[in-house]
Write an enzyme that holds these catalytic residues in place. Structure first.
Site, mmCIF file in Angstrom:
data_model
loop_
_atom_site.group_PDB
_atom_site.id
_atom_site.type_symbol
_atom_site.label_atom_id
_atom_site.label_comp_id
_atom_site.label_asym_id
_atom_site.label_seq_id
_atom_site.Cartn_x
_atom_site.Cartn_y
_atom_site.Cartn_z
ATOM 1 N N PHE A 525 -11.824 17.755 42.125
ATOM 2 C CA PHE A 525 -11.818 18.083 43.553
ATOM 3 C C PHE A 525 -11.331 19.530 43.688
ATOM 4 C CE2 PHE A 525 -12.698 13.949 45.294
ATOM 5 C CZ PHE A 525 -12.215 13.058 44.343
ATOM 6 N N PHE A 530 -7.103 19.589 42.644
ATOM 7 C CA PHE A 530 -6.684 18.614 41.631
ATOM 8 C C PHE A 530 -7.890 17.877 41.067
ATOM 9 C CE2 PHE A 530 -7.323 14.400 43.474
ATOM 10 C CZ PHE A 530 -7.460 14.677 44.829
ATOM 11 N N GLU A 532 -8.904 13.949 39.397
ATOM 12 C CA GLU A 532 -8.481 12.560 39.244
ATOM 13 C C GLU A 532 -8.995 12.005 37.918
ATOM 14 O OE1 GLU A 532 -10.271 9.901 41.951
ATOM 15 O OE2 GLU A 532 -8.898 8.246 41.540
ATOM 16 N N ILE A 533 -8.102 11.496 37.087
ATOM 17 C CA ILE A 533 -8.492 10.867 35.819
ATOM 18 C C ILE A 533 -8.844 9.413 36.110
ATOM 19 C CG2 ILE A 533 -7.684 10.141 33.554
ATOM 20 C CD1 ILE A 533 -6.050 12.675 33.418
ATOM 21 N N VAL A 534 -10.015 9.007 35.647
ATOM 22 C CA VAL A 534 -10.551 7.691 35.994
ATOM 23 C C VAL A 534 -10.396 6.698 34.854
ATOM 24 C CG1 VAL A 534 -12.597 6.474 36.833
ATOM 25 C CG2 VAL A 534 -12.216 8.849 37.487
ATOM 26 N N CYS A 536 -9.712 6.348 30.414
ATOM 27 C CA CYS A 536 -9.272 7.037 29.200
ATOM 28 C C CYS A 536 -9.200 6.005 28.086
ATOM 29 C CB CYS A 536 -7.919 7.681 29.427
ATOM 30 S SG CYS A 536 -7.323 8.614 28.024
ATOM 31 N N VAL A 538 -9.864 5.253 23.539
ATOM 32 C CA VAL A 538 -10.300 5.565 22.177
ATOM 33 C C VAL A 538 -10.651 4.239 21.530
ATOM 34 C CG1 VAL A 538 -9.609 6.430 19.918
ATOM 35 C CG2 VAL A 538 -8.904 7.639 21.967
ATOM 36 N N VAL A 544 -4.268 5.523 16.571
ATOM 37 C CA VAL A 544 -3.092 5.959 15.813
ATOM 38 C C VAL A 544 -3.410 7.189 14.970
ATOM 39 C CG1 VAL A 544 -1.063 5.066 14.620
ATOM 40 C CG2 VAL A 544 -2.683 3.475 15.592
ATOM 41 N N LYS A 545 -4.276 8.065 15.450
ATOM 42 C CA LYS A 545 -4.627 9.291 14.731
ATOM 43 C C LYS A 545 -4.394 10.535 15.587
ATOM 44 C CE LYS A 545 -8.170 7.183 11.777
ATOM 45 N NZ LYS A 545 -9.557 7.265 11.312
ATOM 46 N N GLY A 546 -3.806 10.358 16.738
ATOM 47 C CA GLY A 546 -3.551 11.502 17.603
ATOM 48 C C GLY A 546 -4.727 11.913 18.456
ATOM 49 N N TYR A 547 -5.802 11.113 18.464
ATOM 50 C CA TYR A 547 -6.979 11.482 19.250
ATOM 51 C C TYR A 547 -6.681 11.477 20.749
ATOM 52 C CZ TYR A 547 -9.860 10.889 15.038
ATOM 53 O OH TYR A 547 -10.412 11.015 13.786
ATOM 54 N N LEU A 568 -4.119 13.986 38.714
ATOM 55 C CA LEU A 568 -3.544 12.805 39.345
ATOM 56 C C LEU A 568 -4.186 11.570 38.734
ATOM 57 C CD1 LEU A 568 -3.435 13.715 43.159
ATOM 58 C CD2 LEU A 568 -1.541 13.731 41.536
ATOM 59 N N TYR A 574 2.105 -0.362 31.575
ATOM 60 C CA TYR A 574 1.853 -0.122 30.158
ATOM 61 C C TYR A 574 1.452 1.322 29.880
ATOM 62 C CZ TYR A 574 1.806 -5.193 29.960
ATOM 63 O OH TYR A 574 2.155 -6.505 30.061
ATOM 64 N N GLY A 577 4.313 5.172 29.793
ATOM 65 C CA GLY A 577 4.856 5.810 28.596
ATOM 66 C C GLY A 577 3.893 6.810 27.988
ATOM 67 N N ILE A 599 -8.191 9.963 46.996
ATOM 68 C CA ILE A 599 -7.978 8.853 46.071
ATOM 69 C C ILE A 599 -7.221 7.774 46.826
ATOM 70 C CG2 ILE A 599 -8.022 10.259 43.979
ATOM 71 C CD1 ILE A 599 -5.012 10.182 43.923
ATOM 72 N N TYR A 602 -3.510 2.358 44.819
ATOM 73 C CA TYR A 602 -3.844 1.178 44.036
ATOM 74 C C TYR A 602 -2.605 0.308 43.928
ATOM 75 C CZ TYR A 602 -5.738 -1.732 40.329
ATOM 76 O OH TYR A 602 -6.181 -2.804 39.589
#
Length: 792
Positions: A525, A530, A532-534, A536, A538, A544-547, A568, A574, A577, A599, A602
């Site tokens: 936007f 900003f 917006e992450i929708v 994410c 792997v 566990v490889k830093g990807y 944002l 969960y 962290g 946005i 939620y």
């Protein structure tokens, strides 16, 4: 937008191999019920915790003893009209009547929950979590057929039931507490790698470490066979010792995966050689058999690792596990050719518990008319953008931000000296190598090295309705849809597909060997400043490889190039962290007016934001920090070399002197020490008045000052003046300043600080007022420092 996401660092699927450890069920069988069961229970807890307070009281009343007069012995309220089994959601009532009598003792529901009247929401939510764990264990007790396991389930059931009645924390009563044996399995495997493979070249040693991590991960998710099953298989074995370890494993490792009100430990960190011996043979046999059966499903690059190297690794480890003279199980393990005693640092550590890191983002609620067609987010993206993420930002690129024009601070190290030191460490060979699995290695170090070697690559891609589809990009989009669907099982596939292929959304894709293994879907936007992450995620066999960290760093670089400096996202419990590790916080820098309506809130998730610094090259940040540490180290060495004079020790204390000024210590000033300065007090009343007036005007003009402009009205905040004994606001401060009340800077600063302290005392940390106070406080002290009233 999304219900959950799957950056699952440490998921049940082994990052290196793709073998899936056993899920709860028959001992040693494979499956994926562990993560699914845990997720279902977590979802139920989140739903219950978001219920109205009366509903919560009703739930807790079932497990609360009656407090009515007359020493009633009822230990839990029972409804006169119990819900049908299974409950019919359309018939459930949302109303709760605290006067409804109990079916057992006839006293009201209110009589059972009087002790909860003044309990905080946080404590009540903790108790509700234990309630659901109790109900889950009750189901386990009735379904479990094995007598030993049933007995443990019942004991834990009673323990949690008791902790609800007493409103305490569940504490397992045992003669011994973890760890139960030293060295642990994890330390033993570390010692084994040091003992057998320390002489290998770096690349081969890395392969061994990967195998060791895989093995430790398998143990952490391995289902132990019950004592009765073991007696049938190995009649001559130490049945009593195994039963003790099995009980400990259930209480500390297995059950807490689902009942998170109990403390959770890794199997490899609290058990040692004894437990490993009891499971190794069966585990090795089943793992190798599983690998042979699924060899066609393994990626080509993993087949050699799993089918050739892993069996050899297990055979060598087996010798050390059952050998009576193996040195790896000694607490004084010796390593090194000289025979000297060398402290063994952790080489491998098992991945954390298989709790999928879900995160939630809000549904899009945008008027199409607000989306400008000229922004980067709206450009046709059916073809790859020209090197969107692989190309590093040049340090010479102009950055149009005021913070990059900061004045040089007095005391900064001269650039000539830094360049001189840099010349001595410009050779990479002089920088000590950091093990990728050591405590000091960066999370994204392995991923960054793979990118340099061309093993992985990153591309920002998206769909378009205006241009002819590009086959390769469409295949990658389909791959991303598959990854998100697989890693986010609670999300409808249609919803994921709609957003991934929506032209308004883009996805930063992670490509390995021509196929998609992860990505971050986002919507920009630009007009609001900003993104917006929708989604994410792997894929499970590449974790566990830093990807995940490297993906986020590339996304930050991409947005800095497009001059969007805020992210944002909505994260559930969960995911918080993970996002904190990536620089996100609950302190949102974007004004609420910028994102409200763009946005949607939620329910049950936490809004988190990340402010990007355009001066930081995020994909190389850990390398820069490493270099800076080396520079500091070299500078310290140079300073130490300059201070050659050694002064005698202080003898004045023998003569009865209790203390001396720091500056009188011989040689202290030569080290660069300077007396701590204090803020200057302006003696001229007019100068003080003018300075304070300017600062106060700046504070009142700040966008987060609106809650503090005038005294709090009783009608707007009932009970405020019962909580806050000494109120303060900016209007009152203006009046005091005008009447020349502030004769010193300390009086002025004390009143301003009281505004922030009062706000934090009365309001909850997640409230907007609380956040405004924090932001305005930082701004105030910045202005105070700029005015020279306190030391910078």
């Amino acid at each position: 937008m999304a219900d959950s996401a799957g950056i699952q660092q440490g998921s049940p699927a082994v990052g290196a191999a793709g073998l899936v450890p056993a899920a709860p069920g028959a001992a040693g069988t494979e499956g994926s019920g562990a993560a699914g069961g845990s997720a279902r229970i977590a979802a139920k807890k989140a739903q219950l915790r978001s219920s109205p307070r009366p509903k919560k009281l009703e739930k807790l009343g079932v497990y609360s003893s009656c407090k009515a007069e007359g020493a009633c012995k009822c230990n839990g309220w029972k409804s006169q009209n119990p819900p049908p089994t299974p409950p019919q959601t359309d018939q459930l009532s949302n109303t709760v009547n605290l006067q409804e009598p109990c079916r057992s003792c006839s006293h009201t529901l209110g009589d059972h929950v009087t002790h909860l009247e003044n309990v905080s929401e946080e404590e009540m939510n903790r108790l509700l979590g234990i309630v659901l764990d109790v109900e889950y264990l009750y189901t386990c007790v009735h379904k479990e057929e094995d007598a030993d396991t049933k007995q443990v389930y019942f004991s834990l059931f009673k323990l949690l039931r008791k902790s609800i009645l007493q409103m305490g924390k569940p504490m397992l009563e045992a003669q011994e507490s973890p760890p139960f044996e030293k060295p642990s399995i994890e330390q033993g495997v570390n010692n084994f790698v040091q003992y057998k493979f320390s002489h290998l070249p770096s690349k081969e040693r890395q392969t061994i470490m990967e195998l060791a991590k895989m093995f430790l991960n398998q143990i952490n998710y391995w289902q132990l066979e019950t004592p009765s099953q073991r007696r049938q298989r190995v009649p001559s074995d130490d049945a009593v010792g195994y039963k003790v370890n099995y009980t400990r494993w259930l209480c500390y490792c297995n059950v807490p995966q689902f009942c998170d009100s109990l403390p959770r430990y890794e199997t490899t960190q609290i058990f040692g050689r004894t437990l490993l011996r009891s499971v190794f043979t069966v585990m090795r046999k089943q793992l190798l058999e599983q690998a042979r059966q699924e060899k066609d499903k393994l990626p080509p690059e993993k087949r050699t690792l799993i089918l050739t190297h892993f069996p050899k690794f297990l055979s060598m480890l087996e010798e050390e596990v059952y050998s009576h003279s193996s040195p790896i199980w000694s607490q004084d393990f010796l390593a090194g050719a000289t025979g000297g005693q060398i402290p063994i640092h952790t080489v491998i550590s098992a991945p954390p518990v298989a709790r999928p890191i879900y995160y939630s983002t809000s549904p899009v609620s945008v008027d199409p008319s607000t989306c400008g067609s000229g922004s980067p987010a709206r450009k046709p993206t059916s073809v790859l953008e020209s090197n969107p993420v692989g190309e590093k930002r040049k340090t010479s690129e102009p950055l149009h931000h005021e913070e990059n024009k900061r004045p040089r601070v007095v005391g900064d190290i001269p650039m000539d000296l830094i360049n001189e030191v840099m010349a001595t460490i410009s050779d990479p060979a002089t920088i000590p190598e950091t093990s990728l699995l050591s405590a000091h290695s960066a999370r994204d170090e392995a991923a960054r090295l793979e990118e340099r070697r061309g093993v992985i690559e990153f591309h920002v891609i998206g769909n378009s309705l205006n241009q002819k589809p590009n086959k390769r990009i469409l295949m990658w989009l389909v791959g991303l849809q598959n990854v998100f669907s697989h890693q986010l099982p609670r999300m409808p596939k249609e919803y994921i597909t709609r957003l991934v292929f929506d032209p308004k959304h883009k996805t930063l894709s992670l490509i390995k060997d021509g196929r998609v293994i992860g990505g971050i879907c986002f919507r920009m936007f630009p007009s609001q400043g900003f993104t917006e992450i929708v989604f994410c995620a792997v894929t499970s066999n590449e974790q566990v490889k830093g990807y995940g960290t490297h993906l986020m760093n590339h996304l930050k670089e991409y947005h800095i190039k497009h001059e969007i400096l805020n992210f944002l996202t909505y994260a559930d419990e969960y995911a918080i962290g993970y996002f904190k590790k990536q620089g996100f916080s609950k302190d949102i820098k974007v004004p609420k007016t910028k994102y409200v309506g763009y946005i949607k809130d939620y329910e049950g998730a936490t809004l988190m934001g990340c402010e990007l610094n355009p001066s930081i090259p995020y994909t190389e940040f850990s390398v820069i920090i490493k270099k800076q540490k080396e520079i500091i180290k070299k500078l310290i060495e140079r300073k130490q070399a300059q201070i050659r004079k050694v002064y005698p020790g202080l003898s004045c204390f023998k003569d009865g002197v209790r203390q001396i000024p720091i500056e009188s210590i011989p040689g202290i000033r030569e080290t660069g020490w300077k007396p701590a300065g204090k803020g200057k007090e302006l003696k001229d009343p007019e100068q003080l008045y003018s300075t304070l007036k300017t600062i106060l005007q700046h504070v009142k003009s700040h966008q987060n000052a609106w809650p503090f402009m005038e005294p709090v009205k009783k009608t707007e905040a009932p009970g405020y003046y019962q909580v806050i004994r000494f109120p303060m606001d900016l209007k009152t401060m203006s009046e005091r300043l005008k009447s020349r009340y502030y004769t010193t800077r300390k009086l002025f600063m004390a009143d301003m600080q009281r505004i922030f302290t009062n706000c934090r005392e009365y309001n909850a940390p997640e409230s907007e007022y609380y956040k405004c106070a924090n932001i305005l406080e930082k701004f105030f002290y910045t202005k105070i420092k700029e005015a020279g009233l306190i030391e910078k």
